[in-house]
Every structure is written in C-alpha cells, then in structure tokens.
Design an enzyme around this catalytic site. Structure first.
Site, PDB file in Angstrom:
ATOM      1  N   GLU A  96      13.651   1.206  -5.891  1.00  0.00           N
ATOM      2  CA  GLU A  96      13.691   0.703  -7.021  1.00  0.00           C
ATOM      3  C   GLU A  96      13.060  -0.855  -6.763  1.00  0.00           C
ATOM      4  OE1 GLU A  96      16.068   2.078 -10.489  1.00  0.00           O
ATOM      5  OE2 GLU A  96      17.500   1.047  -9.075  1.00  0.00           O
ATOM      6  N   HIS A 151      18.219   6.255  -5.319  1.00  0.00           N
ATOM      7  CA  HIS A 151      17.099   6.416  -6.387  1.00  0.00           C
ATOM      8  C   HIS A 151      15.983   6.862  -5.197  1.00  0.00           C
ATOM      9  CE1 HIS A 151      19.009   4.028  -9.415  1.00  0.00           C
ATOM     10  NE2 HIS A 151      19.657   3.491  -8.352  1.00  0.00           N
ATOM     11  N   HIS A 168      22.032   2.176  -3.176  1.00  0.00           N
ATOM     12  CA  HIS A 168      22.910   1.219  -3.703  1.00  0.00           C
ATOM     13  C   HIS A 168      24.563   1.252  -3.554  1.00  0.00           C
ATOM     14  CE1 HIS A 168      19.547   0.284  -6.746  1.00  0.00           C
ATOM     15  NE2 HIS A 168      19.540  -0.266  -5.471  1.00  0.00           N
ATOM     16  N   THR A 195      20.462  -1.434 -12.771  1.00  0.00           N
ATOM     17  CA  THR A 195      19.080  -0.938 -12.954  1.00  0.00           C
ATOM     18  C   THR A 195      19.199   0.273 -13.765  1.00  0.00           C
ATOM     19  OG1 THR A 195      19.072   0.417 -10.785  1.00  0.00           O
ATOM     20  CG2 THR A 195      18.578  -1.639 -10.875  1.00  0.00           C
ATOM     21  N   THR A 196      20.130   0.508 -14.448  1.00  0.00           N
ATOM     22  CA  THR A 196      20.624   1.531 -15.284  1.00  0.00           C
ATOM     23  C   THR A 196      21.076   1.053 -16.544  1.00  0.00           C
ATOM     24  OG1 THR A 196      22.562   2.447 -14.612  1.00  0.00           O
ATOM     25  CG2 THR A 196      20.270   3.558 -13.613  1.00  0.00           C
ATOM     26  N   HIS A 212      21.206  11.734 -13.671  1.00  0.00           N
ATOM     27  CA  HIS A 212      20.302  10.812 -13.548  1.00  0.00           C
ATOM     28  C   HIS A 212      20.219  10.536 -11.810  1.00  0.00           C
ATOM     29  CE1 HIS A 212      20.252   9.656 -17.645  1.00  0.00           C
ATOM     30  NE2 HIS A 212      21.486   9.360 -17.571  1.00  0.00           N
ATOM     31  N   HIS A 249      25.146   5.709  -4.801  1.00  0.00           N
ATOM     32  CA  HIS A 249      24.183   6.275  -5.652  1.00  0.00           C
ATOM     33  C   HIS A 249      22.810   6.052  -4.944  1.00  0.00           C
ATOM     34  CE1 HIS A 249      24.067   2.842  -8.024  1.00  0.00           C
ATOM     35  NE2 HIS A 249      22.844   3.088  -8.352  1.00  0.00           N
TER      36      HIS A 249
END
Length: 328
Positions: free
Chosen positions: A150, A140, A163, A246-247, A111, A138
């Site tokens: 995000e 995004h 993040h 957010t996941t 992901h 991690h």
C-alpha cells in the site's frame, strides 16, 4: 438489472418514437441511471474486483459509502525520502510480549487475510504518546508476487505489506480507539522476494490452503508476532506520519510507522496469497488502496533511516568508481 421503465424507454428510442427534444431530456437521465447501477451503492471493493457484474465502490468511489474516505489525511502515501525530516524523538521501540506464542485464528474476510491477536503484546517508546497493545494483523498484496504494497518508498511498490494494528493500552475495543485521533498505531512492514522460503511463515502459508473462500477460517499452530518481523535490533530505521485506516471507513486516527528493512519471502510463498478468493469467487489480487495526497503533512524519519540510505549511496559510489578504474 434494468427496471421496467428503462426497458420501455430503450424500446421507444430504438423505434424512433421519442422526439428529439425528449431524447435530450431522457438520455442523460438514462445514462446516469446505468452508471449508478454499474458503480452502485454496493459494498466497497478494490480496483481488481470492479466490473459491471460486480456492483461495488472501487477506491476512487469509497467516499460514496464512507465520507471519511475523502478526508485530508488519508493513507497510504508515497514516502519521498529526501523530503522526510529527522526526528530525534523517534527512538527504538520497546516490544513487550512479542515473543509470546499464541494460537490465533486466520480468516479470509473477503478483502484480505486477518489474524486476531490476544491483547498481550504491546509496543511503546518509538515516539509514541503511550503504550499500544496489538489487536490484529493483516496483509495487502499484488498479483502473484507482483507489486502490491500500500505504501511506496520513492515510488517503489513492494510485493506485499504487513500491518500490525494496535490500540492505546487502556481501550478495550478498536471502535472506541478509533474515536481518539491518536487511538490507533499501525506498524507497517514491507516484503521482498527471496531466493529461499522463509520458514518462520510456514504457519501462515500452510493455513492459506484452508481459507481460500471468503469467510473461511482455521486455527494457526502456535506462533508469535516476533517471528513474523525482522529482529528487534533491525527495527530502528523507520518513517512516521499521521494518517488513516487504508480501508473504509478510512478513519483518521492512526499513527503510522513504516519500517525500512523488508521481510524476505520466496516467490512461491508470495504467490499463495493470490490463490485466495474474493466473495464473488474472483482471484484475490491487488488488495491495496492507491497512495493518497499528503495535503501538507510532514513525514518524519528515525535517526538511522538517513544513515542507512547514505551508506548505501556511498557504497554504490565506491563500487562505481572501482569499476571505472578497472582496466578493460
């Protein structure tokens, strides 16, 4: 894959051997079963992954697999700066051991890319209820350097978002911390396109070549959290709100801090992230959840945030005025 009964029904419908009344009963059930097969009860995914060939729950269906994803206080959000409230408690952060180097492992988890961090670096003050220790970070991103953050600021989506995930200092694992409504603190940083490469990111960028496939992992050369983010003196302007992961499972146990000053990366550096692959071998792009409703939450800003915004507006007004006063 269609079941045997579905195939039989389709054949009968095509041959005209099902009465009109039966068709009214069968067709809705048949269509519903196809929808279930297509959107199915598979793993969660991002919108960029969704297709009938890949049965997964896209963001608008995450609640099918994880009920917390339809909670009232979800993340990310769009921050409307004029609606934020100044909070004097949002003082500068105290970063401890952020300069300390460590040799982490970077992994393509299917992901995103994630790096585990030794529980040595901590953050405190900044309006936080206690000190929090770093656990992992991690990212995004979008598609080849396109919009991919995000969170958004006044509707603007940045190319990428970092993040750094922390948990309260007395917890030993993230799962336990997530059972505390304020157990997790995430520091979020935006990226902007730069004309030159950010050499501090070489350990990350170079390692991505070795982890293109899902579950690929490799060791990083020694690096520190401090080298990934702006200098500490440039981290006094930020926004704060209460939200969620957010996941999936979207647990609402996160104190969010989003820093105003972005991190520069070149277009070439940003594009390398899009060379990674999801587990189905598709290009790993669009790895962000769409913004969620505020549902009455208040977003706060540190003292510096509005000053910076005001100074930018003032300079723009002065530049405009000077431009208008110049002779043609």
């Amino acid at each position: 894959m269609r079941s045997h009964w579905q195939k039989q029904v389709i054949v009968l419908l095509c041959l005209g051997r099902v009465s009109a009344n039966m068709q009214q009963l069968i067709l809705p059930a048949l269509l519903a079963s196809f929808w279930t097969l297509c959107t199915g009860a598979g793993d969660w995914c991002y919108q960029s992954q969704f297709s009938c060939d890949h049965q997964c729950n896209a963001p608008d269906k995450w609640n099918h697999a994880h009920s917390d994803c339809e909670g009232k206080y979800q993340s990310p959000i769009n921050i409307v700066t004029r609606k934020t409230s100044k909070d004097e408690r949002l003082t500068p952060f105290q970063f401890d051991n952020y300069q300390q180097t460590f040799r982490g492992t970077i992994k393509n988890n299917g992901h995103s890319v994630q790096v585990g961090v030794p529980h040595l670096s901590t953050v405190s003050d900044g309006g936080l209820p206690t000190s929090y220790k770093a656990v992992q970070f991690h990212l995004h991103w979008g598609d080849n350097g396109g919009p991919g953050s995000e969170h958004t600021i006044d509707g603007e989506q940045y190319p990428m978002e970092l993040h750094i995930v922390h948990m309260k200092h007395h917890y030993t694992d993230l799962i336990t911390a997530l059972s505390d409504p304020e157990g997790v603190a995430v520091l979020g940083f935006f990226y902007e396109r730069s004309n030159s490469a950010n050499r501090k990111y070489d350990p990350i960028i170079n390692a991505l070549q070795s982890i293109k496939a899902t579950n690929g992992n490799t060791s990083l050369i020694p690096m520190s959290l401090a080298q990934l983010i702006p200098a500490e003196q440039n981290l006094t302007t930020y926004y704060r709100y209460k939200g969620s992961l957010t996941t999936p499972g979207c647990t609402e146990a996160v104190i969010w801090t989003l820093f105003e000053n972005p991190i520069p990366l070149s277009m070439a550096q940003l594009r390398v992230f899009s060379e990674l692959k999801f587990h189905d071998e598709k290009q790993m792009v669009g790895t962000f959840r769409p913004v969620q409703p505020l549902n009455g939450r208040q977003v706060f800003r540190s003292g510096g945030a509005v000053i910076l915004a005001s100074s930018v507006l003032l300079m723009a007004a002065i530049a405009t005025a000077l431009g208008l006063s110049q002779p043609n």
